[in-house]
Design a protein around this motif. Structure first.
Motif, PDB file in Angstrom:
ATOM      1  N   SER A 222       6.983  12.896  -4.968  1.00 44.75           N
ATOM      2  CA  SER A 222       7.948  13.337  -3.956  1.00 44.75           C
ATOM      3  C   SER A 222       9.240  12.544  -4.063  1.00 44.75           C
ATOM      4  N   LEU A 223      10.285  13.085  -3.482  1.00 40.52           N
ATOM      5  CA  LEU A 223      11.552  12.375  -3.397  1.00 40.52           C
ATOM      6  C   LEU A 223      11.380  11.113  -2.552  1.00 40.52           C
ATOM      7  N   ALA A 224      10.553  11.188  -1.509  1.00 42.26           N
ATOM      8  CA  ALA A 224      10.282  10.015  -0.663  1.00 42.26           C
ATOM      9  C   ALA A 224       9.720   8.875  -1.510  1.00 42.26           C
ATOM     10  N   LYS A 225       8.730   9.179  -2.327  1.00 47.13           N
ATOM     11  CA  LYS A 225       8.128   8.147  -3.185  1.00 47.13           C
ATOM     12  C   LYS A 225       9.155   7.614  -4.168  1.00 47.13           C
ATOM     13  N   SER A 226       9.966   8.488  -4.731  1.00 47.71           N
ATOM     14  CA  SER A 226      10.996   8.073  -5.677  1.00 47.71           C
ATOM     15  C   SER A 226      11.990   7.111  -5.035  1.00 47.71           C
ATOM     16  N   PHE A 227      12.409   7.395  -3.802  1.00 41.56           N
ATOM     17  CA  PHE A 227      13.340   6.490  -3.109  1.00 41.56           C
ATOM     18  C   PHE A 227      12.700   5.118  -2.890  1.00 41.56           C
ATOM     19  N   VAL A 228      11.432   5.078  -2.498  1.00 49.76           N
ATOM     20  CA  VAL A 228      10.746   3.805  -2.277  1.00 49.76           C
ATOM     21  C   VAL A 228      10.620   3.053  -3.602  1.00 49.76           C
ATOM     22  N   GLU A 229      10.231   3.750  -4.656  1.00 49.38           N
ATOM     23  CA  GLU A 229      10.117   3.103  -5.971  1.00 49.38           C
ATOM     24  C   GLU A 229      11.443   2.506  -6.410  1.00 49.38           C
ATOM     25  N   ARG A 230      12.521   3.244  -6.243  1.00 50.78           N
ATOM     26  CA  ARG A 230      13.846   2.744  -6.635  1.00 50.78           C
ATOM     27  C   ARG A 230      14.220   1.496  -5.835  1.00 50.78           C
ATOM     28  N   TYR A 231      13.922   1.526  -4.540  1.00 49.89           N
ATOM     29  CA  TYR A 231      14.222   0.359  -3.703  1.00 49.89           C
ATOM     30  C   TYR A 231      13.417  -0.845  -4.168  1.00 49.89           C
ATOM     31  N   PHE A 232      12.135  -0.651  -4.433  1.00 52.02           N
ATOM     32  CA  PHE A 232      11.279  -1.750  -4.888  1.00 52.02           C
ATOM     33  C   PHE A 232      11.801  -2.321  -6.210  1.00 52.02           C
ATOM     34  N   ILE A 233      12.185  -1.463  -7.138  1.00 53.20           N
ATOM     35  CA  ILE A 233      12.695  -1.924  -8.430  1.00 53.20           C
ATOM     36  C   ILE A 233      13.984  -2.709  -8.244  1.00 53.20           C
ATOM     37  N   LYS A 234      14.941  -2.164  -7.468  1.00 51.52           N
ATOM     38  CA  LYS A 234      16.228  -2.841  -7.246  1.00 51.52           C
ATOM     39  C   LYS A 234      16.041  -4.208  -6.608  1.00 51.52           C
ATOM     40  N   ASN A 235      15.027  -4.316  -5.747  1.00 51.11           N
ATOM     41  CA  ASN A 235      14.826  -5.548  -4.992  1.00 51.11           C
ATOM     42  C   ASN A 235      13.663  -6.388  -5.528  1.00 51.11           C
ATOM     43  N   GLN A 236      13.211  -6.028  -6.719  1.00 50.40           N
ATOM     44  CA  GLN A 236      12.159  -6.749  -7.414  1.00 50.40           C
ATOM     45  C   GLN A 236      10.928  -6.987  -6.541  1.00 50.40           C
ATOM     46  N   ILE A 237      10.545  -5.942  -5.804  1.00 47.83           N
ATOM     47  CA  ILE A 237       9.333  -5.991  -4.998  1.00 47.83           C
ATOM     48  C   ILE A 237       8.195  -5.491  -5.873  1.00 47.83           C
ATOM     49  N   LYS A 238       7.251  -6.360  -6.136  1.00 46.28           N
ATOM     50  CA  LYS A 238       6.137  -6.008  -7.011  1.00 46.28           C
ATOM     51  C   LYS A 238       4.932  -5.643  -6.163  1.00 46.28           C
ATOM     52  N   VAL A 239       4.362  -4.489  -6.461  1.00 48.60           N
ATOM     53  CA  VAL A 239       3.142  -4.046  -5.782  1.00 48.60           C
ATOM     54  C   VAL A 239       2.143  -3.614  -6.834  1.00 48.60           C
ATOM     55  N   VAL A 240       0.882  -3.809  -6.532  1.00 45.25           N
ATOM     56  CA  VAL A 240      -0.174  -3.475  -7.498  1.00 45.25           C
ATOM     57  C   VAL A 240      -0.589  -2.039  -7.362  1.00 45.25           C
TER      58      VAL A 240
ATOM     59  N   GLU B 210       0.800  -1.226   0.000  1.00 42.71           N
ATOM     60  CA  GLU B 210       0.000   0.000   0.000  1.00 42.71           C
ATOM     61  C   GLU B 210       0.837   1.283   0.000  1.00 42.71           C
ATOM     62  N   VAL B 211       2.105   1.175   0.301  1.00 42.42           N
ATOM     63  CA  VAL B 211       2.947   2.352   0.529  1.00 42.42           C
ATOM     64  C   VAL B 211       2.949   3.326  -0.652  1.00 42.42           C
ATOM     65  N   LEU B 212       3.104   2.817  -1.852  1.00 36.73           N
ATOM     66  CA  LEU B 212       3.178   3.718  -3.016  1.00 36.73           C
ATOM     67  C   LEU B 212       1.855   4.441  -3.273  1.00 36.73           C
ATOM     68  N   GLN B 213       0.767   3.908  -2.761  1.00 36.58           N
ATOM     69  CA  GLN B 213      -0.542   4.550  -2.922  1.00 36.58           C
ATOM     70  C   GLN B 213      -0.761   5.670  -1.914  1.00 36.58           C
ATOM     71  N   VAL B 214      -0.101   5.587  -0.756  1.00 33.01           N
ATOM     72  CA  VAL B 214      -0.367   6.551   0.321  1.00 33.01           C
ATOM     73  C   VAL B 214       0.758   7.549   0.567  1.00 33.01           C
ATOM     74  N   ILE B 215       1.937   7.302  -0.003  1.00 35.19           N
ATOM     75  CA  ILE B 215       3.055   8.228   0.194  1.00 35.19           C
ATOM     76  C   ILE B 215       2.841   9.466  -0.689  1.00 35.19           C
ATOM     77  N   LYS B 216       3.423  10.585  -0.297  1.00 37.49           N
ATOM     78  CA  LYS B 216       3.241  11.843  -1.024  1.00 37.49           C
ATOM     79  C   LYS B 216       3.569  11.663  -2.512  1.00 37.49           C
ATOM     80  N   PRO B 217       2.577  11.961  -3.380  1.00 39.25           N
ATOM     81  CA  PRO B 217       2.806  11.806  -4.827  1.00 39.25           C
ATOM     82  C   PRO B 217       3.911  12.747  -5.324  1.00 39.25           C
TER      83      PRO B 217
END
Length: 165
Positions: A147-165, A138-145
């Motif tokens: 934003s740098l915060a969202k970008s850091f989370v997205e990058r981490y998910f991509i690097k670690n192949q964490i798939k979220v809907v 749920e994090v990417l849906q509720v974090i500030k759109p």
């Protein structure tokens, strides 16, 4: 930077090899390279790594990551541990560097880390209005759109192949 931080005289631009034209103080006879701030931000996971802690600060309703400036004489690891302890009272069990980015608005280089907290039992200080553990999906849906915060989370998910809907 228009004036010398040592003597207050007006700076001029002077050639400095590969660096090109750099502010220079003719009185102090020194180049004055631009200064910027350094800060940390943290993607804080709970001990089972199925939730991420997001906070709200200073009357804003946006969910963001824990972040703070690196103090003079402090390294990034010390700032990371201190900021998490100060803002939400959690102890860091594990941390790993994620990424960094320059944030022009505050002239700050932000170093982002992924942290596993030792517990989910947070205690807020006066800087934090609210905090909540969100399921990873749920994090990417509720974090500030946008934003740098969202970008850091997205990058981490991509690097670690964490798939979220």
């Amino acid at each position: 930077m228009k004036y010398c931080d040592e003597c207050g005289n007006q700076l001029i631009f002077k050639e400095n090899g590969q660096d090109g034209m750099v502010p220079y103080c003719p009185h102090c006879e020194t180049f004055k390279f631009p200064m910027f701030n350094s800060a940390i931000s943290a993607i804080v996971f709970n001990p089972t790594k199925d939730k991420i802690l997001l906070i709200q600060q200073y009357g804003h309703i946006d969910n963001i990551l824990i972040a703070g400036y690196i103090n003079k004489g402090e390294n990034a690891k010390e700032a990371l541990i201190r900021e998490i302890q100060e803002e939400v009272g959690l102890n860091v069990g594990f941390y790993q560097y994620n990424d960094n980015e320059y944030f022009k608005k505050t002239n700050t280089l932000i170093h982002n880390y992924v942290v596993i907290a030792e517990s989910e039992d947070f205690v807020l200080n006066e800087e934090v209005d609210q905090a909540k553990w969100y399921p990873v999906e749920e994090v990417l849906q509720v974090i500030k759109p946008h934003s740098l915060a969202k970008s850091f989370v997205e990058r981490y998910f991509i690097k670690n192949q964490i798939k979220v809907v």
